[in-house]
Design a protein around this motif. Structure first.
Motif, PDB file in Angstrom:
ATOM      1  N   MET B 410     -40.609  11.534  15.970  1.00  0.00           N
ATOM      2  CA  MET B 410     -40.902  12.414  17.033  1.00  0.00           C
ATOM      3  C   MET B 410     -41.649  11.744  18.231  1.00  0.00           C
ATOM      4  O   MET B 410     -40.961  11.808  19.332  1.00  0.00           O
ATOM      5  N   ARG B 411     -42.513  10.747  17.908  1.00  0.00           N
ATOM      6  CA  ARG B 411     -42.877  10.231  19.008  1.00  0.00           C
ATOM      7  C   ARG B 411     -42.143   9.112  19.844  1.00  0.00           C
ATOM      8  O   ARG B 411     -42.011   9.010  20.866  1.00  0.00           O
ATOM      9  N   GLY B 412     -41.314   8.455  18.601  1.00  0.00           N
ATOM     10  CA  GLY B 412     -40.271   7.527  19.373  1.00  0.00           C
ATOM     11  C   GLY B 412     -39.489   8.403  20.299  1.00  0.00           C
ATOM     12  O   GLY B 412     -38.996   7.875  21.333  1.00  0.00           O
ATOM     13  N   LEU B 413     -39.195   9.673  19.865  1.00  0.00           N
ATOM     14  CA  LEU B 413     -38.052  10.286  20.846  1.00  0.00           C
ATOM     15  C   LEU B 413     -38.882  10.581  22.086  1.00  0.00           C
ATOM     16  O   LEU B 413     -38.198  10.541  23.229  1.00  0.00           O
ATOM     17  N   LYS B 414     -39.950  11.038  22.083  1.00  0.00           N
ATOM     18  CA  LYS B 414     -40.893  11.251  23.137  1.00  0.00           C
ATOM     19  C   LYS B 414     -41.043  10.138  24.166  1.00  0.00           C
ATOM     20  O   LYS B 414     -40.586  10.366  25.461  1.00  0.00           O
ATOM     21  N   ASP B 415     -41.425   9.138  23.586  1.00  0.00           N
ATOM     22  CA  ASP B 415     -41.584   7.800  24.402  1.00  0.00           C
ATOM     23  C   ASP B 415     -40.364   7.345  24.975  1.00  0.00           C
ATOM     24  O   ASP B 415     -40.306   7.029  25.850  1.00  0.00           O
ATOM     25  N   GLU B 416     -39.179   7.763  24.275  1.00  0.00           N
ATOM     26  CA  GLU B 416     -37.754   7.248  24.830  1.00  0.00           C
ATOM     27  C   GLU B 416     -37.526   8.391  26.185  1.00  0.00           C
ATOM     28  O   GLU B 416     -37.142   7.651  27.140  1.00  0.00           O
TER      29      GLU B 416
END
Lengths: 481, 432
Positions: B410-416
């Motif tokens: 989820m954090r990866g998606l938000k960062d992207e």
């Protein structure tokens, strides 16, 4: 590193010799799925039995940068379970156990290799079934259904696979198992389960699936109505929906398919029928009785040549016989066919059928239609003779044109078969560059190294590449200081 | 390039018109969210305007909170910062309604009530009934994954949303899904947007699957002497061939709030179909209730509206996800942990319950929520504070723990998709 003997030795150490397919003859069986136009042999096929084996396979492939292609029963129709660039195919067939059946919570936990229909058989005696029912359900695996977000005739009422998946365990490209969702609804956070279903293996290897079980309905009625034309049958479909009836299934066959069936097994359709409409209603008995009466009356009012209502299970099977034989029957009129599954809004059915006739005439190819009329999901079989390269060429051109026509009417490129390699290049019909770019970036977050089923689901397109920048809104001038 | 406050106001005004930008301190004070006063409220009336606003905010690294009807502004953690409230209520057009296809496309600010009014002429409905119902915006219902009793039969927004247009954090307008009832073309982006609290994109347009409205509906309240009896009755109903569209458990506290007397618990059921089918199922329901020692009475007119109002009138709401088989035990645990003042209602079929309190003692409640989570965790249950004072949501993570692997993704998606943390910063799961 390529797949060499040292790599194979390491795989063997993980799963043992009897779980590897190395010989060219053995791998031949894995070179394509049911879309036989696309072929690509994996360098090796591996059949794990446990999650820890799956993890070690993924870690090894990641270390050596070898692509991974997941596979279930290989019944896909989009060229998803084949290896265009070689690599390791992970066939999940040996992971086929039912891990848990939880009737009080109406769900089950299964391994991905479990055959769809086996789950229903397992729970039928207790009054439940697994609702997604692709025509391949006797052989297709639930993992495969999850991967393609499979549909089926009864999805009109019950929804497609994603509406029946509560949770997944996935071994992602990192090699770590990821638990998404579960028996309890709506865990806080992004609905990654929802994104993983239909991701065609690009999320990773699914190792367990929590699915919803549905109550067997109290009553079922199956009605077969014959019409002179597809238009008349389509009007009956609209009338049934407008009357507030949502049948369990609403299937249609056109005259080409009817003639093919009658020339073969035969289902008792009269020669002058231009369309067969199969209507199935299920639910509480009193509701089914009343809706069946109405559906019969509406069909008659729209000019049905005849209407038959099945009186028992044997008659019901007979009415379904023609529908189930359809694809096989086409084999009698053409050596090969292209099959697609574009969708149009249901109300556009008469229009798309007329368009299809025009396309068929323009390209001199025969279309045979058997489709899910209730949700506008077409399944035209575009007939051609594979010994004639020009005919294949014309069939492909007709296919392309039909897809465009469906999208122009507000439809979708694929309703239930999935994208695979077959439709990847058609995504641009339905999505703008910004939309494709969003999906591409989503995939890159999930699988940064691009190891999971490369070449599938998304096109090779500028919007799916590094350096692409979506056009941003123009900000007001003159506001700057 | 930095922009001064004065010119930001001009820039927003040039995007949406002066009358759609609020910078009057009094009005801004009224739009305070968890103590954070916005510098601007902007009301776009078209998707392009929304896109421009978000792009400008991103360029200037402003923090944005999108809002619809404002019924869920206490959902999640307090925002880490706030500059612009984007008020989506003027995105209120129904773009397409295709009764023959059972689909509708609406802008995100359209309220459930406005849509329902349009659909009722053709005897169709969206089959959504979150607490607070008709006044809520469809964008808000989607972003917060608000769910009501009808989910028992029809599922929730994730089963309804076919297509979605949203504005990414950099202002790029993006579409996912399709406008037809069946599509598997590419990733299922609509699923990603449901319940994401606008943290990956601001919702602009939604295409929904609709349902025909059943011809006849009847509702009952089955009163029970014990919570266990209510649990057994619920299990019996769900195991039977009845096809209810709502099966709700109603705790003692909720019955008191509804002024429904002295039962320890009740089960509220509605059945909808053609009239003979409702009548036949009523008979089956009656015998099930009798066999389980309860008393069945018809629910009074307007019952479901009052029921929803009870949820909306609380000071603190905790949304609980439990197993259907654990519903009675969960209600019991909530009553034990939060005391006799608590009211609990929710779907026994889906296991989504709402615990409601009119007062909040922060420390006591924070520790009760912690204990509740510990009780739910072994079978994957969860508890989220969906409304409550800021202090409570600072004392304990309102979302509860998340699986570390899933959270990393989820954090990866938000960062992207929102690297500068423009959209609803800090409010979502894991501080995203």
């Amino acid at each position: 590193m390529p797949v060499n003997s040292r790599f194979v030795d390491e795989l063997r150490a993980i799963v043992g010799s009897d779980a590897l397919v190395l010989s060219p003859e053995g791998r031949l069986a894995y070179e394509c799925d049911m879309h036989t136009l696309y072929k690509g042999q994996p360098d090796v096929v591996v059949l794990p039995s446990r999650v820890d084996e799956v993890q070690r396979i993924v870690r090894l492939c990641r270390r050596e940068r070898v692509p991974i292609v997941p596979r279930g029963s290989g019944t896909g129709l989009a060229g998803g379970a084949m290896a265009p660039t070689g690599g390791v195919m992970v066939a999940m067939n040996r992971m086929n156990r039912v891990l848990e059946i939880d009737i009080p919570n109406r769900c089950a936990v299964v391994e991905p290799g479990l055959i769809n229909l086996w789950l229903t058989r397992e729970v039928a005696a207790r009054g439940y079934f697994f609702a997604p029912d692709p025509s391949s359900q006797m052989v297709s695996s639930i993992g495969g259904n999850v991967s393609t977000n499979a549909g089926g005739p009864h999805c009109l009422k019950y929804g497609i696979t994603t509406n029946h998946v509560l949770g997944l365990t996935i071994v992602g490209s990192s090699g770590e198992p990821l638990t998404l969702g579960g028996k309890v609804w709506d865990r806080p956070g992004y609905d990654l389960t929802g994104v993983a279903v239909g991701s065609e293996g690009t999320f990773g290897l699914v190792t367990s699936i929590t699915v919803r079980l549905t109550h067997t309905p109290e009553g079922v009625k199956t009605i077969l109505a014959l019409f002179a034309t597809i238009d008349a049958a389509s009007e009956a479909v609209s009338a049934i929906i407008a009357a507030g009836i949502v049948p369990a299934a609403l299937e249609m066959l056109d005259d080409v398919v009817i003639r093919a069936i009658e020339a073969g097994v035969g289902a008792g359709y009269p020669g002058d029928a231009g369309a067969v409409l199969l209507i199935e209603l299920d639910g509480p008995r009193a509701e089914v009785e009343m809706e069946a009466e109405r559906a019969v009356a509406l069909s008659r009012a729209r000019g049905a040549l005849s209407v038959r209502v099945a009186r028992d299970e044997a008659e019901r099977a007979l009415l379904w016989k023609g529908r189930k034989e359809a694809a096989g029957a086409i084999g009698r009129i053409a050596p090969s066919f292209l099959l697609q599954d574009a969708v149009v809004p249901r109300s556009k059915l008469p229009q798309i059928m007329r368009e299809m006739q025009a396309i068929s005439a323009r390209h001199r190819v025969l279309f045979a239609n058997v489709f899910h009329a209730g949700d506008g999901n077409l399944h035209p079989l575009i007939c051609y003779d594979d010994r004639d390269p020009d005919e294949l060429h014309r069939a492909k051109a007709a296919n392309e044109e039909l897809l465009r026509a469906c999208i122009d009417m507000g439809g979708s490129v694929t309703g239930e078969h999935g994208v695979g390699v077959d439709k990847a290049q058609h995504l641009g019909l339905q999505y703008a560059d910004a939309d494709l770019n969003f999906m591409y970036r989503l995939r890159r977050v999930i699988d940064p190294e691009g190891l999971m089923n490369p070449g599938k689901l998304l096109p090779s397109h500028p919007a799916c590449g590094e350096g692409f920048r979506a056009r941003r809104p123009v900000l007001p001038e003159g506001a700057w200081v | 390039m930095a922009v001064s406050v004065r010119s930001l106001e001009k820039a927003f005004a040039s995007l949406v018109g002066r009358e759609r930008v609020v910078d009057d301190p009094v009005k801004l004070g009224g739009a305070t969210i968890d103590g954070c006063v916005p510098r601007f409220i902007v009301r776009p009336a078209a998707v392009d305007e929304l896109s421009g606003i978000v792009a400008l905010a991103c360029e200037e690294r402003l923090a944005v909170i999108p809002r619809g009807s404002g019924s869920a502004l206490e959902l999640g953690a307090p925002p880490s910062r706030l500059d612009v409230v984007i008020d989506l209520r003027d995105l209120d057009r129904v773009l397409e309604y295709n009764p023959d296809d059972l689909t509708a496309s609406v802008e995100a600010g359209v309220t459930l009530g406005a849509l329902a009014k349009l659909l009722s002429d053709r005897r169709q409905f969206a089959a959504l009934d979150p607490p607070g119902g008709t006044s809520r915006s469809l964008g808000g219902i989607t972003a917060t994954n608000a769910v009501g009793p009808l989910a028992c039969r029809y599922g929730a927004m994730r089963d309804r949303l076919l297509g979605v247009r949203f504005v990414q954090a950099d202002g790029v307008v993006t579409w996912g899904g399709a406008k037809v009832v069946k599509s598997v073309t590419g990733y299922d982006i609509p699923k990603l947007m449901v319940g994401a609290l606008g943290t990956l994109g601001v919702l602009a347009e939604l295409t929904l699957r609709l349902h025909p409205m059943p011809e006849h509906e009847a509702s009952w309240l089955a009163s029970c002497d014990t919570l266990d009896a209510a649990g057994t009755l619920v299990a019996a109903i769900l195991e039977s061939t009845l096809q209810p569209n709502r099966v709700e458990i109603v705790s003692r506290g909720a019955l008191e709030a509804l002024r429904l007397g002295a039962a320890v618990a009740a089960v509220a059921v509605s059945i909808a179909s053609v009239e003979p089918a409702v009548a036949a199922q009523e008979e089956s329901l009656r015998s099930l209730v009798r066999a389980n020692g309860g008393t069945l009475n018809p629910a009074s007119p307007g019952w479901w509206d009052r029921y929803g109002d009870v949820v909306m009138s609380s000071r603190v709401t905790i949304r609980i996800g439990t197993l259907p088989s654990e519903v009675a035990r969960t209600v019991g645990a909530v009553e034990r942990l939060l005391g006799p003042a608590v009211a609990v209602v929710g779907s026994a079929a889906t296991g989504t319950l709402h615990a409601l309190l009119s007062e909040c003692q922060v420390q006591a409640m924070a520790s009760a929520v912690g204990e509740l989570r510990a009780m739910l965790a072994p079978f994957g249950g969860h508890a989220t504070i969906t409304r409550g004072p800021r202090a409570l949501r600072e004392a304990i993570d309102p979302w509860g723990p998340t699986d570390p692997g899933a959270l990393a993704l989820m954090r990866g998606l938000k960062d992207e998709f929102d690297p500068h943390r423009v959209l609803n910063p800090g409010r979502f799961v894991g501080g995203l």
